[in-house]
Design a protein around this motif. Structure first.
Motif, PDB file in Angstrom:
ATOM      1  N   TYR A  24     -17.286 -31.247  40.001  1.00 29.72           N
ATOM      2  CA  TYR A  24     -17.357 -30.400  38.857  1.00 29.72           C
ATOM      3  C   TYR A  24     -18.881 -30.643  38.608  1.00 29.72           C
ATOM      4  O   TYR A  24     -19.447 -31.818  38.711  1.00 29.72           O
ATOM      5  CB  TYR A  24     -16.565 -30.876  37.752  1.00 29.72           C
ATOM      6  N   PRO A  25     -19.631 -29.851  38.042  1.00 30.09           N
ATOM      7  CA  PRO A  25     -21.092 -30.137  38.038  1.00 30.09           C
ATOM      8  C   PRO A  25     -21.581 -31.326  37.382  1.00 30.09           C
ATOM      9  O   PRO A  25     -22.750 -31.673  37.593  1.00 30.09           O
ATOM     10  CB  PRO A  25     -21.629 -28.813  37.198  1.00 30.09           C
ATOM     11  N   THR A  26     -20.917 -31.901  36.162  1.00 29.01           N
ATOM     12  CA  THR A  26     -21.323 -32.866  35.449  1.00 29.01           C
ATOM     13  C   THR A  26     -20.974 -34.133  36.106  1.00 29.01           C
ATOM     14  O   THR A  26     -21.186 -35.047  35.417  1.00 29.01           O
ATOM     15  CB  THR A  26     -20.510 -32.864  34.148  1.00 29.01           C
ATOM     16  N   PHE A  27     -20.347 -34.339  37.144  1.00 27.55           N
ATOM     17  CA  PHE A  27     -19.844 -35.349  37.817  1.00 27.55           C
ATOM     18  C   PHE A  27     -21.001 -36.456  38.193  1.00 27.55           C
ATOM     19  O   PHE A  27     -22.106 -36.082  38.688  1.00 27.55           O
ATOM     20  CB  PHE A  27     -19.173 -35.143  39.064  1.00 27.55           C
ATOM     21  N   SER A  28     -20.493 -37.928  37.716  1.00 24.51           N
ATOM     22  CA  SER A  28     -21.397 -38.714  38.052  1.00 24.51           C
ATOM     23  C   SER A  28     -20.533 -40.166  38.229  1.00 24.51           C
ATOM     24  O   SER A  28     -19.706 -40.397  37.032  1.00 24.51           O
ATOM     25  CB  SER A  28     -22.561 -39.010  37.010  1.00 24.51           C
ATOM     26  N   CYS A  29     -20.925 -40.887  38.855  1.00 27.44           N
ATOM     27  CA  CYS A  29     -20.147 -42.199  39.155  1.00 27.44           C
ATOM     28  C   CYS A  29     -20.390 -43.016  37.807  1.00 27.44           C
ATOM     29  O   CYS A  29     -19.789 -43.728  37.403  1.00 27.44           O
ATOM     30  CB  CYS A  29     -20.436 -43.021  40.267  1.00 27.44           C
ATOM     31  N   GLU A  30     -21.688 -42.853  37.028  1.00 23.73           N
ATOM     32  CA  GLU A  30     -21.992 -43.392  35.834  1.00 23.73           C
ATOM     33  C   GLU A  30     -21.000 -43.305  34.695  1.00 23.73           C
ATOM     34  O   GLU A  30     -20.907 -43.790  33.853  1.00 23.73           O
ATOM     35  CB  GLU A  30     -23.378 -43.256  35.444  1.00 23.73           C
ATOM     36  N   HIS A  31     -20.139 -42.131  34.713  1.00 24.98           N
ATOM     37  CA  HIS A  31     -19.425 -41.752  33.900  1.00 24.98           C
ATOM     38  C   HIS A  31     -17.991 -42.557  33.804  1.00 24.98           C
ATOM     39  O   HIS A  31     -17.127 -42.703  32.912  1.00 24.98           O
ATOM     40  CB  HIS A  31     -19.039 -40.236  33.883  1.00 24.98           C
ATOM     41  N   HIS A 258      -9.420 -37.035  34.597  1.00 23.58           N
ATOM     42  CA  HIS A 258      -9.716 -36.734  33.090  1.00 23.58           C
ATOM     43  C   HIS A 258     -11.182 -36.209  32.760  1.00 23.58           C
ATOM     44  O   HIS A 258     -11.353 -35.292  32.048  1.00 23.58           O
ATOM     45  CB  HIS A 258      -9.507 -38.046  32.440  1.00 23.58           C
ATOM     46  N   LEU A 259     -11.938 -36.780  33.563  1.00 21.30           N
ATOM     47  CA  LEU A 259     -13.522 -36.296  33.625  1.00 21.30           C
ATOM     48  C   LEU A 259     -13.696 -34.826  34.003  1.00 21.30           C
ATOM     49  O   LEU A 259     -14.249 -33.963  33.400  1.00 21.30           O
ATOM     50  CB  LEU A 259     -14.233 -37.469  34.507  1.00 21.30           C
TER      51      LEU A 259
END
Length: 386
Positions: A24-31, A258-259
């Protein structure tokens, strides 16, 4: 044939794989947060996170009252297998196959479960069986969207409401991108790794009230492996609908799911996911309307998938090649674009006819597809001129 100028702009993200799909476009491991990691999945907090994944998915899909959902091991494959092993055998079975995975379900039903009263309707890649000829008094097993053929069922009008059998539908590449009539589907399976861009290894099953009744009142004659057991003492283990799992789940992948749900909800829910897929697929359709060397693999445009676009080379120069030469050309084509970091994983499925498969599900950005098309044109003229 003359070569054309190499395009100057590449897709910002070259990932067009049909599974696992682009994140998904907002994916980041920081989340990611680590509060649930390294804990037992049976702990109260962790079980609530699992239950929440079920509840949020049901809400996103807007399932009718009485429909239940569970998390399974082994992605969509595991989800389908659990259904086959637990539900089939009470009555005759019809298996509809028009792509690779539905062929697998036919093999499992006839060679592993060894059911006798099985009727198969198998058609070529690019075609769709005639649903008007299917006996829905039997249990019917089918895919909604043929990920490896690009053919989808346009609607559920041909599935009778008064059917006696169960409809068991593998919907993994469709459920978040296409409209499904839940009243016509008794069992629906999917995975986290498709439309929402989750990671692999976990699947989900939706059971209608009719399917739940079958589970409650019917026990197969064959032994059921532990990892497939969804009943205890001949009763449905209803804890599976509240976050219990059949084996240890990945809590890291659960967080990622969930993200993905957060993103889906933030853009407007199911309708927004459908719109993104439709707009993406329309870019491919518009290009093919004028393209001289490629066309859809599906023979009827009304059945074309809006997620898994399966394409074939149709130019005379390509059709004159042997099947092996065609496969070699497609491999050179996809390798060239991968080496240039333009497009990853767009080759046709290994058992499908030679060609391309471009994912246009909701996590893909329109600008990337627009940028991809000139590269497809360039690669064709570059390689066919050699």
């Amino acid at each position: 044939m003359n070569r054309i100028k190499k395009p100057a702009v590449k897709p910002k993200d070259p990932r067009f794989s049909s599974g696992p799909c682009k994140k998904y476009p907002t994916f980041s491991c920081e989340h990611f947060v680590n509060t649930t990691l390294g804990r037992s999945h049976r702990a109260r907090e962790q079980k609530q996170v699992l239950k929440s994944a079920i509840t949020r998915t049901k809400n996103l899909l807007r399932l009718p009252p009485g429909y239940e959902m569970m998390i399974t091991p082994a992605s969509d494959t595991g989800a389908v297998e659990i259904c086959l092993w637990n539900l089939l055998g009470q009555r005759g079975v019809e298996v509809l196959a028009w792509e690779a995975f539905s062929h697998n379900w036919y093999t499992d039903i006839t060679q592993e479960l060894r059911l006798q009263n099985v009727c198969s309707t198998i058609v070529e890649y690019g075609e769709l069986p005639d649903f008007n000829k299917i006996d829905f008094d039997k249990d019917v097993v089918f895919c909604w969207n043929g990920t490896t053929s690009g053919v989808r069922i346009p609607d559920a009008a041909c599935i009778p409401s008064d059917r006696k059998g169960l409809t068991i539908c593998d919907a993994t590449s469709a459920i978040f991108a296409q409209t499904l009539d839940y009243t016509k589907l008794d069992v629906i399976t999917f995975s986290w790794q498709k439309c929402l861009g989750g990671e692999g290894q976990h699947g989900m099953i939706i059971f209608s009230p009719r399917a739940l009744e079958r589970l409650e009142t019917y026990t197969p004659t064959w032994p059921i492996p532990k990892i497939f057991q969804i009943k205890k003492a001949n009763k449905i283990n209803t804890a599976i609908f509240e976050g219990d799992t059949l084996n240890t789940p990945s809590l890291l992948l659960l967080q990622d799911y969930h993200l993905a749900l957060n993103w889906a909800e933030s853009i407007g829910g199911l309708e927004a996911l459908h719109r993104r897929s439709d707009r993406n697929a329309a870019i491919i359709e518009k290009w093919l309307d004028t393209c001289k060397f490629m066309s859809y693999l599906p023979k009827d445009k009304k059945t074309c998938s809006n997620t898994s676009n399966c394409l074939q080379f149709c130019a005379p120069e390509f059709l004159a090649l042997s099947t092996q030469e065609q496969r070699d050309f497609c491999k050179k084509f996809t390798n060239l674009l991968e080496e240039l970091h333009v497009a990853y994983d767009i080759g046709a499925y290994r058992t499908a006819p030679p060609g391309l498969r471009i994912w246009t599900g909701p996590t893909i950005e329109e600008d990337d597809l627009v940028a991809l098309i000139p590269w497809l044109e360039w690669a064709w003229y570059e390689l066919i001129s050699e």
